[in-house]
Motif scaffolding. Structure first.
Motif, PDB file in Angstrom:
ATOM      1  N   LEU A 174     -37.387  14.221 -10.700  1.00 13.59           N
ATOM      2  CA  LEU A 174     -36.047  14.232 -11.286  1.00 13.59           C
ATOM      3  C   LEU A 174     -35.120  15.209 -10.563  1.00 13.59           C
ATOM      4  O   LEU A 174     -33.899  14.991 -10.505  1.00 13.59           O
ATOM      5  N   TYR A 175     -35.682  16.276 -10.014  1.00 11.52           N
ATOM      6  CA  TYR A 175     -34.875  17.324  -9.387  1.00 11.52           C
ATOM      7  C   TYR A 175     -34.887  17.251  -7.865  1.00 11.52           C
ATOM      8  O   TYR A 175     -34.269  18.104  -7.217  1.00 11.52           O
ATOM      9  N   LEU A 190     -24.541  14.607 -12.377  1.00 14.06           N
ATOM     10  CA  LEU A 190     -25.711  15.131 -13.083  1.00 14.06           C
ATOM     11  C   LEU A 190     -25.312  16.147 -14.140  1.00 14.06           C
ATOM     12  O   LEU A 190     -25.821  16.113 -15.275  1.00 14.06           O
ATOM     13  N   PHE A 191     -24.388  17.050 -13.797  1.00 16.08           N
ATOM     14  CA  PHE A 191     -23.970  18.066 -14.768  1.00 16.08           C
ATOM     15  C   PHE A 191     -23.257  17.431 -15.953  1.00 16.08           C
ATOM     16  O   PHE A 191     -23.512  17.797 -17.111  1.00 16.08           O
ATOM     17  N   LEU A 192     -22.352  16.482 -15.700  1.00 12.43           N
ATOM     18  CA  LEU A 192     -21.635  15.833 -16.800  1.00 12.43           C
ATOM     19  C   LEU A 192     -22.591  15.080 -17.718  1.00 12.43           C
ATOM     20  O   LEU A 192     -22.482  15.161 -18.953  1.00 12.43           O
ATOM     21  N   ALA A 193     -23.524  14.344 -17.136  1.00  7.28           N
ATOM     22  CA  ALA A 193     -24.452  13.555 -17.953  1.00  7.28           C
ATOM     23  C   ALA A 193     -25.321  14.448 -18.827  1.00  7.28           C
ATOM     24  O   ALA A 193     -25.441  14.238 -20.049  1.00  7.28           O
ATOM     25  N   PHE A 194     -25.922  15.480 -18.224  1.00  2.00           N
ATOM     26  CA  PHE A 194     -26.805  16.356 -19.000  1.00  2.00           C
ATOM     27  C   PHE A 194     -26.020  17.222 -19.976  1.00  2.00           C
ATOM     28  O   PHE A 194     -26.505  17.506 -21.083  1.00  2.00           O
ATOM     29  N   ALA A 195     -24.807  17.658 -19.596  1.00  2.00           N
ATOM     30  CA  ALA A 195     -24.024  18.500 -20.504  1.00  2.00           C
ATOM     31  C   ALA A 195     -23.580  17.722 -21.740  1.00  2.00           C
ATOM     32  O   ALA A 195     -23.755  18.184 -22.882  1.00  2.00           O
ATOM     33  N   ALA A 210     -33.875  10.981 -20.503  1.00  2.00           N
ATOM     34  CA  ALA A 210     -33.845  11.079 -19.042  1.00  2.00           C
ATOM     35  C   ALA A 210     -35.203  10.747 -18.440  1.00  2.00           C
ATOM     36  O   ALA A 210     -35.294   9.997 -17.448  1.00  2.00           O
ATOM     37  N   TYR A 211     -36.260  11.282 -19.010  1.00  2.00           N
ATOM     38  CA  TYR A 211     -37.598  11.011 -18.467  1.00  2.00           C
ATOM     39  C   TYR A 211     -38.005   9.562 -18.704  1.00  2.00           C
ATOM     40  O   TYR A 211     -38.633   8.931 -17.844  1.00  2.00           O
ATOM     41  N   ALA A 212     -37.644   9.006 -19.859  1.00  2.00           N
ATOM     42  CA  ALA A 212     -37.998   7.603 -20.144  1.00  2.00           C
ATOM     43  C   ALA A 212     -37.298   6.652 -19.174  1.00  2.00           C
ATOM     44  O   ALA A 212     -37.903   5.686 -18.690  1.00  2.00           O
ATOM     45  N   ALA A 213     -36.016   6.914 -18.870  1.00  2.00           N
ATOM     46  CA  ALA A 213     -35.297   6.057 -17.927  1.00  2.00           C
ATOM     47  C   ALA A 213     -35.900   6.144 -16.530  1.00  2.00           C
ATOM     48  O   ALA A 213     -36.076   5.134 -15.836  1.00  2.00           O
ATOM     49  N   THR A 214     -36.239   7.368 -16.099  1.00  2.00           N
ATOM     50  CA  THR A 214     -36.842   7.534 -14.775  1.00  2.00           C
ATOM     51  C   THR A 214     -38.230   6.905 -14.713  1.00  2.00           C
ATOM     52  O   THR A 214     -38.578   6.227 -13.730  1.00  2.00           O
ATOM     53  N   GLY A 247     -34.963  11.465  -7.085  1.00  2.00           N
ATOM     54  CA  GLY A 247     -33.569  11.657  -7.433  1.00  2.00           C
ATOM     55  C   GLY A 247     -33.314  11.483  -8.918  1.00  2.00           C
ATOM     56  O   GLY A 247     -34.031  10.744  -9.617  1.00  2.00           O
ATOM     57  N   PRO A 248     -32.270  12.147  -9.451  1.00  2.00           N
ATOM     58  CA  PRO A 248     -31.936  12.066 -10.879  1.00  2.00           C
ATOM     59  C   PRO A 248     -30.965  10.942 -11.221  1.00  2.00           C
ATOM     60  O   PRO A 248     -30.435  10.923 -12.334  1.00  2.00           O
ATOM     61  N   SER A 249     -30.709  10.020 -10.289  1.00  2.00           N
ATOM     62  CA  SER A 249     -29.694   8.996 -10.556  1.00  2.00           C
ATOM     63  C   SER A 249     -30.094   8.089 -11.714  1.00  2.00           C
ATOM     64  O   SER A 249     -29.246   7.717 -12.532  1.00  2.00           O
ATOM     65  N   ALA A 250     -31.371   7.724 -11.819  1.00  2.00           N
ATOM     66  CA  ALA A 250     -31.808   6.879 -12.934  1.00  2.00           C
ATOM     67  C   ALA A 250     -31.652   7.606 -14.259  1.00  2.00           C
ATOM     68  O   ALA A 250     -31.256   7.009 -15.271  1.00  2.00           O
ATOM     69  N   ALA A 251     -31.920   8.912 -14.274  1.00  2.00           N
ATOM     70  CA  ALA A 251     -31.739   9.691 -15.497  1.00  2.00           C
ATOM     71  C   ALA A 251     -30.267   9.771 -15.886  1.00  2.00           C
ATOM     72  O   ALA A 251     -29.905   9.671 -17.070  1.00  2.00           O
TER      73      ALA A 251
END
Length: 328
Positions: A174-175, A190-195, A210-214, A247-251
């Motif tokens: 993810l990172y 990434l910051f906007l989505a997680f925030a 996030a983990y389920a999507a990835t 990559g975190p794009s899927a998350a």
């Protein structure tokens, strides 16, 4: 002598025709001199002590059974097609509906999380800072050959890896930024989505989505590679198994999709899902397939949001029916 009204003097007629006393209200239907309801006088006079039935309003004539213009309105309702006034106001209603939808989405996805941020302070964004810091850290390490090897060992996921090893590396992947995408542009998303997700959903649910999507993308890609490119047009060629899948794009896509479903934001959902469809059609590669899978997984999770109590109530019934079938 008249046929309609015989001129016969009856006792009490002279008393009935007299004026009532001042301050006394006449009683209806009592006394010998009262006239039955519905009987008219032929001389055009209204009997004393009775009220006129025709009520008038200031500036208006007597009320009748039909209102002025009622027939025209009824004709417009019954007439075929939509009236011209309604057709003329249709664009205005569409604009008003779009404005209400945008205002609702702005309140649910942006304004409400900002209020929580104001109450809780910067500590409410700890998960977003950790995610961005991890991406920057792994990106800085991967600039050197030894660091690139370490990053690949810790978080490199490929389709030809054993399943247990891919599952072990997926949380770190993810990172690990993708090599073919600009890292600094991805950090903003990434910051906007997680925030926003952390403020609206909480840390635990944000990490779970996030983990389920990835994970859904990583596992489904293996199935697509096993299907091959000739199976229904959705499979992937065998050489895709050697492409680095990080990559975190899927998350990020999964979090935006989940937020749009939970917060009832159709415009955000259309922009997120529509952009992924366009990307997959324009560039049918591994990343495009994973993004579509992440959208689908987040959509299912969003529809199941808040249905835990209903599922728990359904499970005893399913177990009981299974026991009955097993005993039969």
């Amino acid at each position: 002598m008249s046929i309609l009204r015989p001129e016969v003097d009856r006792p009490g007629d002279d008393r009935a025709e007299k004026e009532p006393r001042a301050g006394a209200r006449p009683r209806r239907g009592s006394g010998a001199g009262t006239r039955p309801r519905g009987e008219r006088r032929t001389d055009g006079q209204t009997p004393a002590g009775t009220r006129a039935r025709t009520r008038t309003r200031p500036g208006a004539g007597p009320r009748t059974g039909a209102r002025p213009g009622a027939g025209a309105r009824e004709g417009e309702r019954a007439g075929p097609g939509v009236p011209e006034a309604a057709r003329a106001g249709l664009p205005a209603r569409i604009v008003a509906f779009a404005g209400r939808t945008l205002r609702g989405e702005w309140e649910g996805i942006v304004v409400d999380p900002l209020r929580r941020l104001r109450r809780r302070g910067p500590a409410a964004l700890s998960l977003a800072f950790v995610a961005c810091g991890g991406v920057i850290f792994f990106h800085a390490i991967a600039q050197r050959p030894a660091g690139a090897t370490a990053v690949r060992i810790l978080g490199g996921v490929q389709g030809d890896l054993p399943l247990w090893l891919a599952l072990l590396r997926t949380p770190v992947s993810l990172y690990v930024p993708a090599l073919d995408l600009p890292v600094w542009a991805g950090i903003t998303q990434l910051f906007l989505a997680f925030a926003l997700a952390e403020l609206a959903l909480g840390r635990a649910r944000t990490l779970a989505v996030a983990y389920a999507a990835t994970l859904a993308g990583t596992l489904t890609v293996r199935v697509l590679i096993a299907m091959g490119p000739d199976r229904w047009g959705v499979g992937l060629p065998p050489e895709t198994a050697q492409v680095l899948d990080t990559g975190p794009s899927a998350a990020v896509v999964g979090l935006f999709t989940y937020l749009s479903v939970v917060r009832r934001a159709p415009i955000v959902f259309t922009l997120t899902g529509g952009s992924m469809v366009v990307e997959s059609l324009a560039k049918p590669n591994l990343a495009g397939r994973e993004h579509l899978i992440a959208v689908g997984a987040a959509l299912v999770l969003g529809l199941l949001h808040g249905q835990g109590g209903r599922l728990r109530r359904l499970l005893p019934g399913v177990r009981a029916s299974a026991q009955v079938r097993g005993s039969a």
